[in-house]
Scaffold this active site. Structure first.
Site, PDB file in Angstrom:
ATOM      1  N   LYS A  53     -11.567 -58.809  37.798  1.00  0.00           N
ATOM      2  CA  LYS A  53     -10.961 -57.775  36.835  1.00  0.00           C
ATOM      3  C   LYS A  53     -10.052 -58.807  35.969  1.00  0.00           C
ATOM      4  O   LYS A  53     -10.253 -58.658  35.173  1.00  0.00           O
ATOM      5  CB  LYS A  53     -10.453 -56.279  37.609  1.00  0.00           C
ATOM      6  CG  LYS A  53     -11.491 -55.957  38.096  1.00  0.00           C
ATOM      7  CD  LYS A  53     -10.806 -54.506  38.900  1.00  0.00           C
ATOM      8  CE  LYS A  53     -12.011 -53.537  39.070  1.00  0.00           C
ATOM      9  NZ  LYS A  53     -11.397 -52.987  40.687  1.00  0.00           N
ATOM     10  N   GLN A  97      -6.556 -50.440  43.152  1.00  0.00           N
ATOM     11  CA  GLN A  97      -7.897 -50.840  43.940  1.00  0.00           C
ATOM     12  C   GLN A  97      -8.087 -50.634  45.609  1.00  0.00           C
ATOM     13  O   GLN A  97      -6.753 -50.273  46.438  1.00  0.00           O
ATOM     14  CB  GLN A  97      -7.356 -52.141  44.240  1.00  0.00           C
ATOM     15  CG  GLN A  97      -8.806 -53.348  44.742  1.00  0.00           C
ATOM     16  CD  GLN A  97     -10.213 -53.171  44.026  1.00  0.00           C
ATOM     17  OE1 GLN A  97     -10.142 -53.281  42.549  1.00  0.00           O
ATOM     18  NE2 GLN A  97     -11.787 -52.339  44.556  1.00  0.00           N
ATOM     19  N   ASP A 120      -8.727 -45.956  35.384  1.00  0.00           N
ATOM     20  CA  ASP A 120      -9.852 -45.493  36.582  1.00  0.00           C
ATOM     21  C   ASP A 120     -10.579 -44.362  35.725  1.00  0.00           C
ATOM     22  O   ASP A 120     -11.852 -43.986  36.622  1.00  0.00           O
ATOM     23  CB  ASP A 120      -9.936 -45.450  37.854  1.00  0.00           C
ATOM     24  CG  ASP A 120     -10.066 -46.878  38.723  1.00  0.00           C
ATOM     25  OD1 ASP A 120     -10.804 -47.499  38.072  1.00  0.00           O
ATOM     26  OD2 ASP A 120      -9.496 -47.164  38.945  1.00  0.00           O
TER      27      ASP A 120
END
Ligand code: NDP
Length: 313
Positions: A53, A97, A120
């Site tokens: 990422k 995460q 997200d």
């Protein structure tokens, strides 16, 4: 005729180029969108994902920052980290995460992320925006599924779509996106009766289950489009042979690495489907591309400017 293989790597690259162009335009106006990734402890798989990422951010010109609280971090400590990121103007996207260590209340931490920075798309506020068709941040993997369909000119409106899997991360938002695109949507799960029969209804079949090769040819209507979200690692040679016997490229790779990645869709489905996403190289690459897109989208929405359009369909 074998299925057309939908090349996720190419589509993801296309999206990344579009995002990079948008970032360049924003830079000319003095804005550099920023993504903060919070990685708690040392989960090796998470470290690999986060590295991917951060690298992708650099490639498209986004600012990125990695925060690495220790494995022993408490819920209160992580809430303080999130609060700080929520306040910072140079951070447009916050990604926590998963998984978080067992002692942490993960739901509480995710809920603390400012919905305007929730790249997200997991915050209930964004879930509500999606289900009421209001502008918001959409979870990356399901958004990637829709991009594959649209950019491959696969009609959605009026078609029968069946989604296998009802997780908050993939199945449910994928179903909602397909519904918003005017498909007739059925959502299946582990309690669905006669799953193959329900799946055979699908013009578009999305598999988000987490079971290697579960979707065999008897689940698929000839000519259907099959999107394989699953990512399963096979290490058992017998299981490998069951799926890939005779595939010399895969066999060589398996010998070298001792494992291979397989989706939820059995390779034999390529003989009957009209179009199919491969694993690897299908939905996977879209997830990171959509994260980049969401960071730019969040930066624009926070500044009240026009949000970039992605799909031309
Ligand atoms: P979850 O485990 O959260 O959800 C799995 C879903 O599949 C559940 O709804 C479950 O039903 C359903 N299911 C399980 N077994 C069966 C069965 N035998 N028949 C019918 N339905 C079944 O997984 P995720 O949604 O998080 O992920 C799904 C897959 O997608 C995984 O392989 C994951 O690795 C992959 N993934 C890939 C990403 C990418 O970037 N390509 C990103 C995220 C996930 P029930 O609700 O009844 O338990």
């Amino acid at each position: 005729m074998p299925a057309t293989i939908l090349d996720g790597t190419r589509i993801a690259q296309e999206i990344r180029s579009e995002v990079a162009a948008e970032v360049k335009t924003m830079a000319a106006a003095g804005v550099r969108p920023g993504l903060a990734v919070v990685l708690v402890g040392h989960n090796p798989a998470s470290e690999i994902y986060v590295r991917g990422k951060v690298k992708a951010c650099q490639e498209v010109g986004l600012y990125s920052e990695q925060l690495t609280p220790p494995e022993s971090a408490t819920t209160a400590e992580l809430l303080a980290v999130i609060e700080d990121l929520n306040r910072r103007d140079d951070i447009d996207g916050i990604l926590v995460q998963l998984p978080l260590p067992a002692q942490v209340d993960a739901k509480k931490v995710l809920m603390a992320v400012d919905p305007a920075k929730d790249v997200d798309g997991f915050h209930p506020v964004n879930v509500g925006f999606l289900s009421t068709q209001r502008p918001g941040l959409v979870p990356c993997t399901p958004a990637g599924v829709l991009e594959i369909l649209k950019r491959s000119n696969i009609p959605i409106a009026g078609r029968e779509a069946v989604v296998v899997g009802r997780s908050d991360i993939v199945g449910k938002p994928a179903a909602m996106l397909l519904l918003n695109a005017n498909a007739t949507v059925t959502v299946c799960h582990s309690k669905t009766h006669d799953l193959p029969r329900v799946c055979r209804r699908a013009d578009i079949l999305v598999a988000a289950i987490g079971r290697a090769g579960m979707i065999t040819r008897d689940f698929v209507k000839p000519g259907a489009t099959v999107i394989d979200v699953g990512m399963n690692t096979v290490t058992d040679p017998a299981e490998f042979q069951r799926f890939f016997s005779g595939n010399s490229k895969r066999e060589e790779n398996f010998r070298k690495k001792g494992s291979t990645l397989i989706g939820d869709v059995h390779p034999e489905v390529a003989e009957i489907a009209g179009a199919l996403t491969p694993v690897p190289g299908g939905v996977g690459p879209l997830t990171i591309a959509m994260l980049m897109f969401n960071t730019v989208k969040a930066a624009k929405m926070r500044r009240g400017s026009r949000v970039p359009e992605l799909s031309r369909a």
